[in-house]
Design a protein around this motif. Structure first.
Motif, PDB file in Angstrom:
ATOM      1  N   LEU A 119       0.825  -1.213   0.000  1.00 47.15           N
ATOM      2  CA  LEU A 119       0.000   0.000   0.000  1.00 47.15           C
ATOM      3  C   LEU A 119       0.858   1.262   0.000  1.00 47.15           C
ATOM      4  CD1 LEU A 119      -2.548  -0.917   2.840  1.00 47.15           C
ATOM      5  CD2 LEU A 119      -3.040  -0.845   0.395  1.00 47.15           C
ATOM      6  N   ASP A 120       0.285   2.354  -0.506  1.00 46.89           N
ATOM      7  CA  ASP A 120       0.906   3.671  -0.342  1.00 46.89           C
ATOM      8  C   ASP A 120       0.404   4.259   0.970  1.00 46.89           C
ATOM      9  OD1 ASP A 120       2.087   3.428  -2.817  1.00 46.89           O
ATOM     10  OD2 ASP A 120       0.504   4.526  -3.864  1.00 46.89           O
ATOM     11  N   LEU A 121       1.268   4.341   1.948  1.00 42.23           N
ATOM     12  CA  LEU A 121       0.849   4.869   3.248  1.00 42.23           C
ATOM     13  C   LEU A 121       0.867   6.393   3.236  1.00 42.23           C
ATOM     14  CD1 LEU A 121       2.836   2.468   5.616  1.00 42.23           C
ATOM     15  CD2 LEU A 121       0.515   2.220   4.702  1.00 42.23           C
ATOM     16  N   THR A 122      -0.076   6.993   3.968  1.00 43.74           N
ATOM     17  CA  THR A 122      -0.051   8.453   4.138  1.00 43.74           C
ATOM     18  C   THR A 122       0.598   8.842   5.469  1.00 43.74           C
ATOM     19  OG1 THR A 122      -2.320   8.345   4.976  1.00 43.74           O
ATOM     20  CG2 THR A 122      -2.042   8.907   2.658  1.00 43.74           C
ATOM     21  N   ALA A 123       0.701   7.912   6.397  1.00 42.30           N
ATOM     22  CA  ALA A 123       1.419   8.168   7.645  1.00 42.30           C
ATOM     23  C   ALA A 123       1.848   6.837   8.257  1.00 42.30           C
ATOM     24  CB  ALA A 123       0.554   8.950   8.632  1.00 42.30           C
ATOM     25  N   PHE A 124       2.999   6.864   8.923  1.00 43.99           N
ATOM     26  CA  PHE A 124       3.411   5.708   9.723  1.00 43.99           C
ATOM     27  C   PHE A 124       4.131   6.264  10.945  1.00 43.99           C
ATOM     28  CE2 PHE A 124       5.721   2.042  11.233  1.00 43.99           C
ATOM     29  CZ  PHE A 124       4.886   0.970  10.933  1.00 43.99           C
ATOM     30  N   GLU A 125       3.385   6.393  12.025  1.00 48.15           N
ATOM     31  CA  GLU A 125       3.898   6.995  13.249  1.00 48.15           C
ATOM     32  C   GLU A 125       4.104   5.924  14.309  1.00 48.15           C
ATOM     33  OE1 GLU A 125       4.067  10.612  11.706  1.00 48.15           O
ATOM     34  OE2 GLU A 125       3.875  10.729  13.896  1.00 48.15           O
ATOM     35  N   PHE A 126       4.883   6.256  15.318  1.00 47.89           N
ATOM     36  CA  PHE A 126       5.009   5.297  16.414  1.00 47.89           C
ATOM     37  C   PHE A 126       5.040   6.040  17.746  1.00 47.89           C
ATOM     38  CE2 PHE A 126       9.066   4.666  18.780  1.00 47.89           C
ATOM     39  CZ  PHE A 126       9.657   5.835  18.400  1.00 47.89           C
ATOM     40  N   PHE A 127       4.721   5.318  18.813  1.00 48.82           N
ATOM     41  CA  PHE A 127       4.886   5.848  20.162  1.00 48.82           C
ATOM     42  C   PHE A 127       5.091   4.690  21.129  1.00 48.82           C
ATOM     43  CE2 PHE A 127       0.352   4.961  20.829  1.00 48.82           C
ATOM     44  CZ  PHE A 127      -0.211   5.263  19.604  1.00 48.82           C
ATOM     45  N   SER A 128       5.703   5.004  22.256  1.00 45.74           N
ATOM     46  CA  SER A 128       6.008   3.961  23.239  1.00 45.74           C
ATOM     47  C   SER A 128       4.827   3.793  24.186  1.00 45.74           C
ATOM     48  CB  SER A 128       7.274   4.344  24.007  1.00 45.74           C
ATOM     49  OG  SER A 128       7.134   5.636  24.572  1.00 45.74           O
ATOM     50  N   ASP A 129       4.834   2.691  24.957  1.00 43.24           N
ATOM     51  CA  ASP A 129       3.711   2.399  25.836  1.00 43.24           C
ATOM     52  C   ASP A 129       3.559   3.448  26.928  1.00 43.24           C
ATOM     53  OD1 ASP A 129       1.526   0.607  26.565  1.00 43.24           O
ATOM     54  OD2 ASP A 129       2.697   0.250  28.394  1.00 43.24           O
ATOM     55  N   ASN A 130       4.697   3.981  27.432  1.00 39.61           N
ATOM     56  CA  ASN A 130       4.555   5.007  28.480  1.00 39.61           C
ATOM     57  C   ASN A 130       3.977   6.303  27.904  1.00 39.61           C
ATOM     58  OD1 ASN A 130       6.906   5.659  27.144  1.00 39.61           O
ATOM     59  ND2 ASN A 130       8.097   6.101  28.998  1.00 39.61           N
ATOM     60  N   GLU A 158     -11.221  -3.131  -2.238  1.00 34.10           N
ATOM     61  CA  GLU A 158     -10.045  -3.955  -2.474  1.00 34.10           C
ATOM     62  C   GLU A 158      -8.860  -3.513  -1.615  1.00 34.10           C
ATOM     63  OE1 GLU A 158     -10.231  -4.319  -6.740  1.00 34.10           O
ATOM     64  OE2 GLU A 158      -8.307  -5.377  -6.699  1.00 34.10           O
ATOM     65  N   ILE A 159      -8.677  -2.198  -1.514  1.00 33.48           N
ATOM     66  CA  ILE A 159      -7.553  -1.673  -0.726  1.00 33.48           C
ATOM     67  C   ILE A 159      -7.764  -2.018   0.743  1.00 33.48           C
ATOM     68  CG2 ILE A 159      -6.481   0.477   0.076  1.00 33.48           C
ATOM     69  CD1 ILE A 159      -6.783   1.522  -2.789  1.00 33.48           C
ATOM     70  N   MET A 160      -8.998  -1.902   1.193  1.00 34.56           N
ATOM     71  CA  MET A 160      -9.305  -2.270   2.572  1.00 34.56           C
ATOM     72  C   MET A 160      -8.984  -3.745   2.824  1.00 34.56           C
ATOM     73  SD  MET A 160     -10.294  -0.595   5.184  1.00 34.56           S
ATOM     74  CE  MET A 160     -11.667   0.478   5.514  1.00 34.56           C
ATOM     75  N   GLU A 161      -9.319  -4.576   1.835  1.00 34.85           N
ATOM     76  CA  GLU A 161      -9.024  -6.009   1.982  1.00 34.85           C
ATOM     77  C   GLU A 161      -7.520  -6.271   2.050  1.00 34.85           C
ATOM     78  OE1 GLU A 161     -11.130  -7.912  -1.256  1.00 34.85           O
ATOM     79  OE2 GLU A 161     -13.016  -7.141  -0.447  1.00 34.85           O
ATOM     80  N   ILE A 162      -6.760  -5.557   1.207  1.00 33.55           N
ATOM     81  CA  ILE A 162      -5.298  -5.706   1.247  1.00 33.55           C
ATOM     82  C   ILE A 162      -4.769  -5.323   2.621  1.00 33.55           C
ATOM     83  CG2 ILE A 162      -3.115  -4.758   0.349  1.00 33.55           C
ATOM     84  CD1 ILE A 162      -4.531  -4.470  -2.382  1.00 33.55           C
ATOM     85  N   ALA A 163      -5.269  -4.199   3.157  1.00 32.45           N
ATOM     86  CA  ALA A 163      -4.813  -3.748   4.470  1.00 32.45           C
ATOM     87  C   ALA A 163      -5.090  -4.807   5.535  1.00 32.45           C
ATOM     88  CB  ALA A 163      -5.497  -2.429   4.834  1.00 32.45           C
ATOM     89  N   MET A 164      -6.265  -5.432   5.457  1.00 31.07           N
ATOM     90  CA  MET A 164      -6.609  -6.460   6.444  1.00 31.07           C
ATOM     91  C   MET A 164      -5.700  -7.683   6.278  1.00 31.07           C
ATOM     92  SD  MET A 164      -8.732  -4.993   8.348  1.00 31.07           S
ATOM     93  CE  MET A 164      -9.052  -6.401   9.421  1.00 31.07           C
TER      94      MET A 164
END
Lengths: 465, 465
Positions: free
Chosen positions: A245-256, A289-295
């Protein structure tokens, strides 16, 4: 040295009455940005209305060797727009008009003082989209965004501010007006001075107008939050999604970070399972279709053990709720007097880099809590160290200074950047050499001298001549 | 002045035996590019194998004030890589290795002499895609592409070469090695020197390595060719498609261009109806839904009268057959000794610009046939004037010189570029002022002096100091 009154008199003679303020309120407001380290001490505040008025002021300043500081939305985080040394501040607030819009070119020309959010709304009204977005979009101005090459939360898909600038009008330190690239998509006629001014933090000249590219609005933005047992797993998740997929965002954060946000804002956790790290994935679910790919990708990540639990937004409101978990972090931890750094490495080195910094802090500063979040799809990590309750602010920041040295050293070892998106200004100036070589810095000085021979353009920011 | 033999002796003492050639064949081959105007006359040809060897040569050249010309695939169209003045040519052919590849970063580091097509194939083998593509990709080298910021047929979706460069290793005219940006996506630490070297045509230094971004390969690329009664109609078609789809290409050509290609290559016309202009539209038909949207737009264009007839590819082979109609034009008209210009204006001004140029040629040179084609989605027009049979080559080009002056004047009036993607080199140097202001040119000279104080880097190209 000219007195404030003399400056006011001279500048108003050039550009008209009531365009220079000397009152304490103005000196305080317009002499600072979001950093709180330096005490503002400008000499006078000017409010030009046009490129020509800016030119008049620059020529006057050059003649009298008066240092100028351009001031936009004042949301900067590196003290690039702080005036603490008797400078004349040029406030762009009144240069906030749309100059031109063309639906065929999908481009808009605006004055530098236009607020980012206003530009976003203008684009929306035209059925188009300006994709550069970040927390301070409600106050930051386009000129400042360009001068600092602002990044934000959509860089993985849309790039930095740099990627949206089709043209720039600037007044150089020599007092000349340059009309750079004039909105052209293709123009290979010599050095692209436009790109030199982008990210130059006002040290070469003042941006007065910009022509920006707009694009098709994203459709049905869908958000997943996924819990991962480790950082290398987060990277596997990134790769797995990017393959399909072409992502528009990929962010991360820690549990704390999540724990603090959910507690402070009384939000629900996205799902029951607690994991050390979370990834926020956003994409355009234009078709079923894109939703299915993501799943499918999600399920394969679960099977591989890279993800332990996850949730997907079913509506725009839910997508926003999931985004809040990430976007509220900065405000939440601001109550813990955090020491902040904006670092980047190439994406593949993120886990090792993060582990080394964590290891160093844990070993040498065992009482310090580290909160990580950031734009990990771009290799951009925001490192936050929270002040322990039993430590005074002064003692904490004193210790953090030592942390910085080591963190920047690690950043250099990883070939990274000591300022991924916040710029250099005054705050990172002394650390520039961790990312740029001595020869590069010398070349930068040569360029600075070409555009600003009298060193009146935001002097002392980014580098000293 | 050092003799060729002295240079060979000295350089081989630095970088090893058999790395400098003085024979006539080498002087002829490596002293030219695709332009045929200047007679090659280099002094010697060096074949470095590494950045360090390039550095040795540059330091030697600086010490002895020997002019250097970097030579890549020699496919340039502006004489940027021609050596006609006793220069020492640096041939990058042997610096053609992949240095590093990282699937997580989706980036590849290559030496500057790697051929574009080889990079495209390498990306393909990794399941990725390098999207910058153009007719000379089988010979052109990455270093040359970057030095001229090469464009091509996919710019509307993927941008220019500039947009794919994550890092550059260069040797400056001062003989120093710069390692610029090192593959980072986000790095706001001062002037972005990387962007200064992109498009600098070797006048600031020599690019020895580049880190390039790769992306997901396009899926099911589908091509439509549409016949339009007028240029304003072509622009309506562009807008209609862009509102609904992300296009990967939007090209155009005139009916006489199509007639020449179909005749010369014995190809079939795409459909019966002849119209003055044709648009070639390409998009990723990833899903059935996207195909349906494309058909809807096509039908609405027919109903509006913007399109009179059209065809859509049903397979990859058919898509390529339709592309051939556009891609074979350049080679086809080369048999008519064309006078060529590579111009751009903002997209919305294309019809009026084209009409003015057409009108001027028709009025003053009634015997001249004009063939138009180009990347109209980017505002980039290739103007070709064919030599009438009854005119000698000399007389024709003499007349064309007068055409140029007027065409560049019109380009300037439209705020356009006299070199959209081919660069300046020797051929456009005298016309640079039609696109860049005198102040801009002065600033460019200042930058040149900073990086190349002894004027040894491709001197005489782009600008004279």
């Amino acid at each position: 040295m000219m007195t404030p009154e003399q400056i006011k008199h001279a500048v108003e003679a050039l550009i008209g009455a009531d365009k220079v303020r000397l009152d304490d309120e103005a000196l305080d407001i317009y002499g600072r940005d979001w950093t709180k380290i330096h005490t503002p001490r400008p000499r006078a505040i000017a409010f030009p209305r046009s490129t020509e008025e800016v030119q008049q002021i620059v020529r006057f300043a050059r003649e009298h060797k008066i240092a100028l500081v351009p001031s936009g939305g004042r949301t900067g985080l590196s003290a690039g727009a702080v005036a603490a040394n008797d400078e004349l501040v040029l406030v762009m607030d009144y240069m906030n008009k749309v100059v031109d819009f063309n639906p065929v070119d999908r481009s808009v020309t605006v004055q530098a003082g236009m607020i980012t959010e206003q530009l976003q709304h203008f684009a929306e009204q035209q059925g188009l989209y300006y994709p550069v977005d970040f927390a301070s979009a409600g106050s930051s101005q386009i000129g400042g965004n360009i001068a600092t090459n602002a990044g934000g939360i959509k860089v993985i898909k849309y790039g930095m501010t740099r990627d949206w600038v089709l043209g720039l009008k600037v007044v150089t330190g020599t007092g000349e007006i340059l009309d750079l690239n004039r909105g052209l998509i293709k123009n290979n006629t010599g050095y692209d001075l436009r790109h030199l001014f982008i990210g130059a933090e006002g040290t070469l000249g003042i941006i007065t107008e910009a022509t920006l590219r707009l694009t098709r609005p994203p459709q049905n933005l869908t958000v997943m939050v996924l819990g991962a047992p480790s950082m290398p797993d987060v990277m596997q998740v990134l790769q797995a999604f990017q393959k399909r997929l072409d992502l528009t965002a990929f962010e991360f954060f820690s549990d704390n970070a999540l724990a603090k946000v959910t507690q402070h804002h009384q939000l629900q956790r996205p799902f029951e399972t607690a994991t050390p790290y979370y990834a926020l994935v956003e994409f355009e679910a234009m078709t079923e279709e894109i939703m299915e790919i993501a799943m499918e990708v999600f399920e394969s990540c679960m099977e591989a053990g890279w993800v332990e639990d996850g949730v997907i937004s079913q509506s725009e409101t839910q997508a926003q709720t999931l985004w809040n978990l990430r976007e509220f972090i900065s405000e939440t931890i601001s109550h813990h007097t955090p020491y902040k750094n904006d670092l980047s490495v190439v994406v593949s080195k993120v886990p090792e880099f993060l582990a080394q910094v964590d290891g160093f802090v844990a070993e040498h500063y065992p009482g310090f809590e580290v909160v990580w979040f950031g734009h990990i799809g771009d290799g951009n990590l925001h490192l936050n160290i929270l002040k322990p309750d039993n430590l005074s602010k002064e003692a904490f920041f004193e210790k953090c200074h030592h942390v910085s040295d080591k963190v920047f050293q690690i950043t250099q070892d990883f070939g990274g950047s000591v300022s991924a998106e916040h710029g250099v200004g005054l705050i990172k100036k002394d650390f520039l050499h961790f990312t740029r070589s001595q020869v590069e810095i010398e070349m930068m000085k040569g360029i600075k001298k070409t555009f600003d021979p009298d060193q009146i353009m935001n002097p002392g920011k980014m580098l000293d001549l």
